[in-house]
Scaffold this active site. Structure first.
Site, PDB file in Angstrom:
ATOM      1  N   GLN A 104       0.872  -1.187   0.000  1.00  0.00           N
ATOM      2  CA  GLN A 104       0.000   0.000   0.000  1.00  0.00           C
ATOM      3  C   GLN A 104       0.900   1.225   0.000  1.00  0.00           C
ATOM      4  O   GLN A 104       1.733   1.377   0.885  1.00  0.00           O
ATOM      5  CB  GLN A 104      -0.884   0.008   1.245  1.00  0.00           C
ATOM      6  CG  GLN A 104      -1.788   1.235   1.305  1.00  0.00           C
ATOM      7  CD  GLN A 104      -2.659   1.274   2.559  1.00  0.00           C
ATOM      8  OE1 GLN A 104      -2.138   1.428   3.660  1.00  0.00           O
ATOM      9  NE2 GLN A 104      -3.948   1.136   2.393  1.00  0.00           N
ATOM     10  N   TYR A 174      -6.074  10.761   3.573  1.00  0.00           N
ATOM     11  CA  TYR A 174      -4.648  10.939   3.318  1.00  0.00           C
ATOM     12  C   TYR A 174      -4.551  11.863   2.096  1.00  0.00           C
ATOM     13  O   TYR A 174      -5.567  12.263   1.525  1.00  0.00           O
ATOM     14  CB  TYR A 174      -3.994   9.568   3.074  1.00  0.00           C
ATOM     15  CG  TYR A 174      -3.728   8.794   4.350  1.00  0.00           C
ATOM     16  CD1 TYR A 174      -4.727   8.632   5.313  1.00  0.00           C
ATOM     17  CD2 TYR A 174      -2.496   8.230   4.614  1.00  0.00           C
ATOM     18  CE1 TYR A 174      -4.488   7.933   6.488  1.00  0.00           C
ATOM     19  CE2 TYR A 174      -2.240   7.527   5.788  1.00  0.00           C
ATOM     20  CZ  TYR A 174      -3.242   7.386   6.717  1.00  0.00           C
ATOM     21  OH  TYR A 174      -3.003   6.699   7.890  1.00  0.00           O
ATOM     22  N   ALA A 349      -9.604  -7.295   7.533  1.00  0.00           N
ATOM     23  CA  ALA A 349      -8.503  -6.770   8.348  1.00  0.00           C
ATOM     24  C   ALA A 349      -8.543  -7.402   9.737  1.00  0.00           C
ATOM     25  O   ALA A 349      -7.804  -8.336  10.037  1.00  0.00           O
ATOM     26  CB  ALA A 349      -8.580  -5.257   8.419  1.00  0.00           C
ATOM     27  N   ARG A 350      -9.471  -6.925  10.598  1.00  0.00           N
ATOM     28  CA  ARG A 350      -9.450  -7.372  11.990  1.00  0.00           C
ATOM     29  C   ARG A 350      -9.708  -8.866  12.141  1.00  0.00           C
ATOM     30  O   ARG A 350      -9.105  -9.518  13.006  1.00  0.00           O
ATOM     31  CB  ARG A 350     -10.470  -6.567  12.803  1.00  0.00           C
ATOM     32  CG  ARG A 350     -10.017  -5.162  13.082  1.00  0.00           C
ATOM     33  CD  ARG A 350     -11.147  -4.300  13.558  1.00  0.00           C
ATOM     34  NE  ARG A 350     -12.164  -4.129  12.527  1.00  0.00           N
ATOM     35  CZ  ARG A 350     -13.261  -3.425  12.668  1.00  0.00           C
ATOM     36  NH1 ARG A 350     -13.512  -2.836  13.820  1.00  0.00           N
ATOM     37  NH2 ARG A 350     -14.117  -3.300  11.683  1.00  0.00           N
TER      38      ARG A 350
HETATM   39  C1  LIG Z   1      -4.760  -2.039  13.679  1.00  0.00           C
HETATM   40  C2  LIG Z   1      -5.253  -1.534  12.343  1.00  0.00           C
HETATM   41  C3  LIG Z   1      -4.385  -0.824  11.514  1.00  0.00           C
HETATM   42  C4  LIG Z   1      -4.842  -0.357  10.265  1.00  0.00           C
HETATM   43  N1  LIG Z   1      -3.956   0.264   9.411  1.00  0.00           N
HETATM   44  C5  LIG Z   1      -4.365   0.625   8.178  1.00  0.00           C
HETATM   45  C6  LIG Z   1      -3.439   1.161   7.235  1.00  0.00           C
HETATM   46  O1  LIG Z   1      -2.240   1.285   7.480  1.00  0.00           O
HETATM   47  N2  LIG Z   1      -3.923   1.526   6.026  1.00  0.00           N
HETATM   48  C7  LIG Z   1      -5.253   1.393   5.697  1.00  0.00           C
HETATM   49  O2  LIG Z   1      -5.650   1.739   4.593  1.00  0.00           O
HETATM   50  N3  LIG Z   1      -6.140   0.873   6.566  1.00  0.00           N
HETATM   51  C8  LIG Z   1      -5.728   0.469   7.778  1.00  0.00           C
HETATM   52  N4  LIG Z   1      -6.625  -0.112   8.634  1.00  0.00           N
HETATM   53  C9  LIG Z   1      -8.029  -0.255   8.236  1.00  0.00           C
HETATM   54  C10 LIG Z   1      -8.308  -1.621   7.638  1.00  0.00           C
HETATM   55  O3  LIG Z   1      -7.590  -1.829   6.444  1.00  0.00           O
HETATM   56  C11 LIG Z   1      -9.800  -1.775   7.319  1.00  0.00           C
HETATM   57  O4  LIG Z   1     -10.156  -0.768   6.394  1.00  0.00           O
HETATM   58  C12 LIG Z   1     -10.706  -1.671   8.552  1.00  0.00           C
HETATM   59  O5  LIG Z   1     -10.126  -2.318   9.655  1.00  0.00           O
HETATM   60  C13 LIG Z   1     -12.082  -2.290   8.265  1.00  0.00           C
HETATM   61  O6  LIG Z   1     -11.941  -3.627   7.883  1.00  0.00           O
HETATM   62  P1  LIG Z   1     -12.286  -4.840   8.917  1.00  0.00           P
HETATM   63  O7  LIG Z   1     -13.665  -4.607   9.381  1.00  0.00           O
HETATM   64  O8  LIG Z   1     -12.122  -6.072   8.090  1.00  0.00           O
HETATM   65  O9  LIG Z   1     -11.324  -4.744  10.046  1.00  0.00           O
HETATM   66  C14 LIG Z   1      -6.179  -0.595   9.874  1.00  0.00           C
HETATM   67  C15 LIG Z   1      -7.026  -1.332  10.719  1.00  0.00           C
HETATM   68  C16 LIG Z   1      -6.578  -1.792  11.934  1.00  0.00           C
HETATM   69  C17 LIG Z   1      -7.509  -2.595  12.807  1.00  0.00           C
HETATM   70  S1  SF4 Z   2     -10.986  -8.888  18.869  1.00  0.00           S
HETATM   71 FE1  SF4 Z   2     -10.584  -6.707  19.255  1.00  0.00          FE
HETATM   72  S2  SF4 Z   2      -8.338  -6.564  19.384  1.00  0.00           S
HETATM   73 FE2  SF4 Z   2      -8.820  -8.521  18.413  1.00  0.00          FE
HETATM   74  S3  SF4 Z   2      -8.734  -8.113  16.199  1.00  0.00           S
HETATM   75 FE3  SF4 Z   2     -10.864  -7.887  16.867  1.00  0.00          FE
HETATM   76  S4  SF4 Z   2     -11.062  -5.714  17.286  1.00  0.00           S
HETATM   77 FE4  SF4 Z   2      -8.894  -6.136  17.239  1.00  0.00          FE
END
Ligand SMILES: Cc1cc2nc3c(=O)[nH]c(=O)nc-3n(C[C@H](O)[C@H](O)[C@H](O)COP(=O)(O)O)c2cc1C
Ligand code: SF4
Length: 395
Positions: A104, A174, A349-350
């Protein structure tokens, strides 16, 4: 009689530009927090090797800055020539596990912590930035030409390091995203004003990135559907920009996101706001500021599975280019339904921080749902090595 298209399978290999992905699941960027002073470490390599071993088709090395001024803070990697050999170790490690890997790339713009970076940053037009704790000046055309060259160089370095894909950061306010936002871009020149003009700078960047690396790698963009703030970018404009990007023809897919790391940090997460942990992770003064302004910058949104799906559907109708659905995907049936609705890929992501092996477990029918509870306590861990705090407890 029209014959219905066969249902897309999660587990069949799928094309993304020049690449063949082993399945339809992408690990979305999560800043890894293991690049002290921007160095590539074994922990960074292990992080991505583990994701690849866990079955995701494509893992994403989060936020690589295109220049020192474009870093979020001093512990952000700059994708310059010096890092190519070390990043080659990372891409090799992912390939050994059977996965592919994206970098990225972006410029933090108003999100840059200039005190930590000890370098100035840039904005579309001059305004106050809380992360910079001061005014950030509007970029001159010469500044922007320099940024374009930095994107070209970073993209070429990514290819030299063995990355399979480049994800251009066009989200979260950004720099490139902020150009598209009416509230942040008050320029009067060819890069400001009408929607076409506000989209001109990100389009030029993408055009030049594609020219610099050719067709051998996939290029995607993480793209804001909505900033989630009053007077910010919203669907009426983002849908039109998506159509323009599709017509430009340089991108292999859009990964659909939203929100603003500057003004609305929870919009692209949803779930609990880990304010106490945020405050504890910051120096005293910043922590104090967070206590006062935190609830405004981090409003609470209830978590919903696939929370971006209703907005993403508007894009599915508007464009025919490949789309990657992101946001709150935690269940196998959600992925299946997204593919049935015409999304080519999903990004998680998470769910994969909580369990990097989740994709394999889905495939082997061991589980149909991940264990992430959206407590968001992983967010403040980006300063000390990004991790799921629950997984850490159980180790
Ligand atoms: C700890 C953490 C760090 C993240 N860092 C970035 C990042 O560097 N760049 C980015 O575009 N999104 C970042 N995100 C956002 C994720 O890419 C994603 O858009 C967001 O968590 C929603 O997806 P999810 O519901 O699958 O977690 C980050 C998310 C988390 C939890
Ligand atoms: S359980 Fe909580 S700490 Fe673990 S990945 Fe999900 S949001 Fe992040």
């Amino acid at each position: 009689m029209t014959v219905p298209e066969p249902r897309r399978s999660i587990w069949e290999p799928a094309r993304l530009g020049p690449l063949t992905l082993r399945n339809r699941i992408v690990k979305a960027a999560t800043f890894e927090g293991v690049m002290p002073r921007g160095q590539v470490t074994d922990q960074l390599i292990d992080f991505h090797a583990e994701v690849a071993r866990g079955g995701a088709a494509l893992t994403t090395v989060a936020y690589c800055a295109v220049s020192p001024g474009g870093r979020v803070h001093a512990n952000t990697l700059v994708l310059d020539k010096n890092h190519v050999p070390e990043l080659r170790r990372l891409t090799d490690a992912v390939h050994t596990e059977g996965g592919l890997v994206a970098a990225q790339i972006g410029h933090a713009g108003l999100v840059a912590n200039t005190r930590s970076n000890r370098t100035k940053t840039l904005a579309p037009s001059t305004r106050f930035s809380p992360p910079a704790m001061g005014l950030v000046r509007g970029a001159t055309r010469e500044d922007l030409d320099r940024v374009i060259r930095d994107f070209e160089d970073a993209a070429r370095n990514a290819v030299d390091a063995g990355f399979d894909a480049i994800e251009v950061h066009l989200g979260h306010n950004y720099l490139l995203s902020s150009f598209m936002s009416p509230n942040l871009n008050r320029r009067k020149d060819e890069y400001g004003g009408s929607l076409e003009r506000r989209a001109a700078f990100p389009r030029r960047v993408i055009d030049r990135v594609r020219r610099s690396v050719g067709d051998s790698v996939a290029i995607t963009a993480k793209f804001n559907m909505a900033d989630g703030v009053p007077k910010g970018l919203w669907l009426d404009e983002s849908l039109r920009i998506a159509r323009i990007l599709e017509a430009d023809g340089h991108l292999d897919a859009l990964q659909l996101t939203g929100g603003s790391s500057l003004l609305n940090g929870m919009y692209f997460f949803r779930g609990e706001v880990p304010m106490a942990e945020f405050v504890a992770s910051q120096p005293k003064m910043v922590g104090y500021g967070l206590k006062v302004y935190g609830p405004r910058i981090f409003p609470t949104y209830p978590f919903e599975e696939a929370f971006f799906l209703p907005m993403a559907r508007q894009f599915r109708e508007a464009v025919s280019m490949p789309l990657i659905l992101l946001g709150g995907i935690n269940r196998l049936d959600t992925i299946d339904n997204a593919l049935a609705e015409g999304f080519e890929f999903v990004a998680m992501a998470r769910a994969l921080l909580r369990d990097p092996d989740l994709v394999n477990k889905f495939r082997d029918q061991q589980v149909s749902e991940g264990l992430c509870i959206h407590c968001n306590k992983c967010m403040p861990t980006i300063y000390t090595g990004t991790r799921c705090v629950i997984r850490e407890t159980l180790r």
